[in-house]
Design a protein around this motif. Structure first.
Motif, short mmCIF file in Angstrom:
data_model
loop_
_atom_site.label_atom_id
_atom_site.label_comp_id
_atom_site.label_asym_id
_atom_site.label_seq_id
_atom_site.Cartn_x
_atom_site.Cartn_y
_atom_site.Cartn_z
N ILE A 1 68.50 -49.63 -79.57
CA ILE A 1 68.12 -50.37 -78.61
C ILE A 1 66.75 -51.30 -78.89
O ILE A 1 66.92 -51.74 -79.22
CB ILE A 1 67.91 -50.50 -77.33
CG1 ILE A 1 69.79 -50.10 -76.52
CG2 ILE A 1 67.74 -51.39 -76.09
CD1 ILE A 1 69.57 -49.91 -74.65
N GLN A 2 65.56 -49.99 -78.92
CA GLN A 2 64.08 -50.63 -79.59
C GLN A 2 64.45 -50.92 -81.08
O GLN A 2 63.83 -52.35 -81.79
CB GLN A 2 63.37 -50.22 -79.02
CG GLN A 2 61.75 -51.08 -79.46
CD GLN A 2 60.73 -49.68 -78.71
OE1 GLN A 2 60.72 -48.55 -78.58
NE2 GLN A 2 59.76 -50.68 -78.37
N PHE B 1 66.53 -57.75 -84.31
CA PHE B 1 66.70 -58.90 -84.19
C PHE B 1 65.99 -59.90 -84.21
O PHE B 1 65.67 -61.09 -84.29
CB PHE B 1 67.48 -59.37 -82.64
CG PHE B 1 68.14 -60.16 -82.38
CD1 PHE B 1 69.56 -60.78 -82.85
CD2 PHE B 1 67.75 -61.41 -81.07
CE1 PHE B 1 70.41 -61.79 -82.14
CE2 PHE B 1 68.57 -62.25 -81.16
CZ PHE B 1 69.68 -62.62 -81.53
N LEU B 2 64.86 -59.58 -83.15
CA LEU B 2 63.66 -60.16 -82.84
C LEU B 2 62.91 -60.91 -84.43
O LEU B 2 62.62 -62.29 -84.94
CB LEU B 2 62.82 -60.12 -82.30
CG LEU B 2 63.18 -59.79 -80.83
CD1 LEU B 2 62.32 -58.91 -80.05
CD2 LEU B 2 63.41 -61.01 -80.53
N SER C 1 66.87 -54.35 -81.27
CA SER C 1 66.06 -55.46 -81.09
C SER C 1 65.22 -55.91 -82.07
O SER C 1 64.88 -56.97 -81.44
CB SER C 1 65.17 -55.51 -79.19
OG SER C 1 65.10 -54.06 -79.11
N GLY D 1 64.36 -56.12 -72.72
CA GLY D 1 64.60 -55.09 -73.68
C GLY D 1 63.96 -54.26 -74.44
O GLY D 1 63.09 -52.86 -74.04
N HIS D 2 62.85 -54.84 -75.48
CA HIS D 2 62.17 -54.25 -76.14
C HIS D 2 61.59 -53.71 -75.53
O HIS D 2 59.97 -52.24 -75.37
CB HIS D 2 62.13 -55.04 -77.65
CG HIS D 2 61.18 -54.36 -78.44
ND1 HIS D 2 61.56 -53.72 -79.58
CD2 HIS D 2 59.58 -54.78 -79.34
CE1 HIS D 2 60.75 -53.11 -80.63
NE2 HIS D 2 59.67 -53.58 -80.34
N ALA E 1 66.11 -59.73 -75.85
CA ALA E 1 66.52 -58.40 -77.15
C ALA E 1 64.75 -58.23 -77.04
O ALA E 1 64.10 -56.75 -76.48
CB ALA E 1 66.50 -59.00 -78.85
#
Length: 135
Positions: A24-25, A31-32, A28, A76-77, A73
């Motif tokens: 997930i990290q 994506f960022l 994200s 979550g990050h 994101a």
């Protein structure tokens, strides 16, 4: 739960699995990075940006959706990252018996901060344009 030698329980922060949190990290972060490149590309291709251009770009449906996913994101990050920092450095081995209480307070403050920024970000992009930015 099984305790490791750091004194921190082996449960993870977001998904219940260290591998899933790591994924997930990383997703994200990618994506960022893409979101940042899109914003940078907008500024590089538009030169002297007016408020009207910026506002119409950011309030278009694709950018609102893209920004919503970016805000999620980021939340979550941030949670996975801060949970990792707190469980790595706020341990009984380093701080003694007060570590668990301090970690609980810090994680609670982190949850509150992330939720505030998450809801604020959603209000910025899905409220009345950018008029919600000022609090």
């Amino acid at each position: 739960m099984i305790k490791n030698d750091s004194g921190v329980k082996s449960a993870t922060g977001l998904t219940g699995s260290g591998s899933r949190d790591w994924i997930i990290q990383r997703i994200s972060a990618v994506f960022l990075a893409v979101y940042s490149v899109v914003l940078l590309g907008f500024f590089l291709t538009h030169g002297d940006v007016t408020y009207l251009e910026w506002s119409s770009f950011m309030t278009s449906l694709p950018m609102r959706l893209f920004s919503l996913v970016a805000v999620l994101a980021l939340a979550g990050h941030a949670w996975v990252g801060m949970w990792t920092v707190f469980t790595d450095y706020i341990t009984t081995g380093k701080l003694g018996s007060s570590a668990a209480g301090l970690r609980l307070v810090l994680q609670s403050l982190m949850i509150i901060a992330i939720l505030v920024f998450l809801f604020w970000g959603i209000m910025i992009f899905w409220g009345n344009g950018f008029s919600v930015v000022a609090v």
